[in-house]
Design a protein around this motif. Sequence first.
Motif, short mmCIF file in Angstrom:
data_model
loop_
_atom_site.label_atom_id
_atom_site.label_comp_id
_atom_site.label_asym_id
_atom_site.label_seq_id
_atom_site.Cartn_x
_atom_site.Cartn_y
_atom_site.Cartn_z
N TYR A 139 0.83 -1.20 0.00
CA TYR A 139 0.00 0.00 0.00
C TYR A 139 0.87 1.26 0.00
CZ TYR A 139 -2.83 -3.82 1.78
OH TYR A 139 -3.43 -5.04 1.94
N THR A 140 0.37 2.29 -0.63
CA THR A 140 1.11 3.55 -0.62
C THR A 140 1.22 4.07 0.81
OG1 THR A 140 -0.92 4.83 -1.01
CG2 THR A 140 0.36 4.17 -2.94
N ARG A 141 2.35 4.67 1.12
CA ARG A 141 2.59 5.13 2.48
C ARG A 141 1.55 6.15 2.92
NH1 ARG A 141 3.59 4.09 7.54
NH2 ARG A 141 4.43 5.88 8.68
N VAL A 142 1.18 7.05 2.02
CA VAL A 142 0.26 8.12 2.39
C VAL A 142 -1.12 7.56 2.78
CG1 VAL A 142 -0.71 8.56 0.09
CG2 VAL A 142 -0.46 10.44 1.72
N SER A 143 -1.44 6.34 2.33
CA SER A 143 -2.74 5.75 2.63
C SER A 143 -2.64 4.59 3.61
CB SER A 143 -3.40 5.24 1.33
OG SER A 143 -2.69 4.14 0.79
N ASN A 144 -1.50 4.44 4.25
CA ASN A 144 -1.29 3.29 5.14
C ASN A 144 -0.36 3.70 6.28
OD1 ASN A 144 -1.32 0.54 6.03
ND2 ASN A 144 0.65 0.21 5.02
N GLN A 145 -0.93 4.45 7.26
CA GLN A 145 -0.07 4.95 8.33
C GLN A 145 -0.85 5.20 9.62
OE1 GLN A 145 -0.05 9.61 6.81
NE2 GLN A 145 1.59 8.27 6.14
N TYR A 146 -0.17 4.92 10.73
CA TYR A 146 -0.60 5.29 12.08
C TYR A 146 -2.01 4.80 12.41
CZ TYR A 146 3.42 8.19 11.09
OH TYR A 146 4.66 8.61 10.71
N GLY A 147 -2.23 3.50 12.18
CA GLY A 147 -3.54 2.91 12.44
C GLY A 147 -3.97 2.96 13.89
N ASP A 148 -3.02 3.15 14.79
CA ASP A 148 -3.35 3.17 16.22
C ASP A 148 -3.47 4.58 16.78
OD1 ASP A 148 -3.16 0.18 16.97
OD2 ASP A 148 -1.29 0.54 15.90
N ASP A 149 -3.35 5.58 15.93
CA ASP A 149 -3.45 6.98 16.35
C ASP A 149 -4.60 7.62 15.57
OD1 ASP A 149 -3.21 9.70 16.84
OD2 ASP A 149 -1.02 9.66 16.89
N ARG A 150 -5.73 7.79 16.22
CA ARG A 150 -6.93 8.24 15.52
C ARG A 150 -6.72 9.57 14.81
NH1 ARG A 150 -12.98 8.82 18.22
NH2 ARG A 150 -14.06 9.48 16.30
N ALA A 151 -5.97 10.48 15.43
CA ALA A 151 -5.80 11.81 14.86
C ALA A 151 -4.98 11.79 13.58
CB ALA A 151 -5.16 12.75 15.88
N TRP A 152 -4.07 10.82 13.45
CA TRP A 152 -3.15 10.80 12.30
C TRP A 152 -3.37 9.60 11.39
CZ3 TRP A 152 0.03 14.90 11.46
CH2 TRP A 152 0.17 15.80 12.53
N ARG A 153 -4.34 8.76 11.72
CA ARG A 153 -4.53 7.51 10.99
C ARG A 153 -5.01 7.74 9.56
NH1 ARG A 153 -8.94 2.71 12.50
NH2 ARG A 153 -8.27 1.23 10.87
N ASN A 154 -4.41 7.00 8.63
CA ASN A 154 -4.97 6.85 7.29
C ASN A 154 -4.88 5.37 6.94
OD1 ASN A 154 -5.65 6.81 4.53
ND2 ASN A 154 -4.97 8.92 4.29
N SER A 155 -6.02 4.73 6.85
CA SER A 155 -6.09 3.31 6.54
C SER A 155 -6.85 3.06 5.25
CB SER A 155 -6.75 2.54 7.70
OG SER A 155 -6.02 2.65 8.89
#
Length: 624
Positions: free
Chosen positions: A328-344
Amino acid sequence: MIGFAYTSLIRYNYRSQAYTTTYVTALARNPDVAHAARYTFCEPNVNDCDETLPPKVPGQYPTTKAGACQRDDLRCWWNGPITWTDCLVNCGQENRKYTTVEPRPFANTGDNIHPTPVNADGTCKVQGLPAGARIIDDIETTVALGAEGCRPTFTRGGRFAINFASHTQPDGDVVNPGKVDFHQIGAGFGGHFWFSHSYKQAERPTYRVTGTWTINPTNKWTRVWAHMPDHGAHTRQARYVIHRPDGATEHRVIPTQWEANTWVNLGVFDFTGSGAPKVELSNFTLDGTGIQDVAWDALAVQPLDAKPRHFVVALGDSYSSGEGSGDYTRVSNQYGDDRAWRNSCRRSPHAWSQRATIPGAPATIGALAAGHDPAIDAQFAACSGARAHNLMSPSLLTGGSWQGRRAEGQYGEISQIDQGSLTPDTTAVMLSIGGNDARFTDVGMACAKALNCADGQYAMEGDSESLTDAQERLITGQVRDSVREVVRQIRVRAPNARIFVMGYPHLLEPHCEVGIPVAGVVFGISQAETTFLNQMADMLVSSALPSDAANRVHGMDPRSVFAGHGMCSVDAYVNGPQPGDLIVDDDGDPKQWLSMESMHPNKEGNQAYAGILNDYLALYNYRW
């Protein structure tokens, strides 16, 4: 300086992933008394300044507001000693500390975790753009910026300027509040970019900062890229407004936190005409709170010899984003455990819309887009977990809501239809939607926990009827209506496009059992529950999949292609239960027992989906 002495600046430590202070602050004793008054440094016999006289407009600067300085050249410079407080009692007390060795930052190779892209000969690295691209950097220079900068030898394509909102204060002074939160960093393309923080326009109208790239006239259809620096770009709602020479405007709203020096394709635009096109980016977003960075780096353009024949847009849910196929592209796959910064959203290059090949084309859609083929512009906005209202535009709905839910995007991105990729030039739209509206994941989990979710008696928590009845009513009613509304809105924004809507396959083979058999009872998914889940897929195809060939809407049924390749088969196109993240990490899959990839098509499944799309493209004579 007094404010900085008492309150430390903060910076983000990317290694520890935390904000920290930058120095030890001074001890504040009586700061209000220690602060000099407004006219402390204004004495007639010292610097020709006198606040007791009528305010004077300086003769050499007639547009300057009248003030206490009595000189026409405004050189009321202080040049004598003065005491206005007892510093031993009132002034702050310094707290200076020095280490024995203070090397300059990034003294050693590898110290700088955000180096400027630079070639071995010291010139600026232009990677990810086709030959002949013209670049408009955010700052004009002919030399390297700093010790780790690069020498600009690229072809320039215009100029960049910054504009700030103005505000008139009660005393008549005109100020620009946005300048207080405007910064620069020696990184990104060319070794420099500007940044501010995002705000809501309605709440902070005077905080606006707008960067404008004015493009030298191309008089051609032109592809445009924006450069994302490897840090200092956070917002998922960067709204680029494209001003065409004919006076019309378009927009693209994109996530920016790639965490890599990357060129992002904004699209191909009609720049024919003699005027100079412009691209604008402000720090206003729908979710701005003054925390996420908005970055202004370089822009690049490539004039094309002709208008592309194909403007392709991929929308939809996890079955469209490529969830389950990896990479997955990094911009769309990051910080799944941080609601404020999550992009899944988890967009993958293996998604079927990217792996499909337009009949007669020399390569797949994804490969053509990556290679900057001049005959195609491909945009990819699908997002894992999307429901119908996540695609819809609030401006196309009464009250901005659908079935009681606000029309909005996910993970900080705006709704897919509002991101700007759908236009009258769009030739084809591919999507899947409805599975999450039909509660497929929730139903699957409920069936895994129930003794028999398909017995006609079992009801999910919150339902007033059996699961079988509830699902039939939901799919044939709300889900069907939702899918139709999504198609209607796509047609509003892309009136000339063919719309290809993918259905859902049987996930499990007919006799599949997924679980642990105990005393003749399967704890997990039994055969009876497999039949029920597959019937849900049948109902989504028969009741909710739109198909109206006369109006260029084509529903695609994948069930026959996936037959024999469901879970429990030797050659499965669908992932079974996949172990999730057991620890907190920085990808988009949060800490949970089952991965988001579970029950989703794998690479082979997406390739099978792509083959279905290929056949439908050929069937309806959509060719290269």
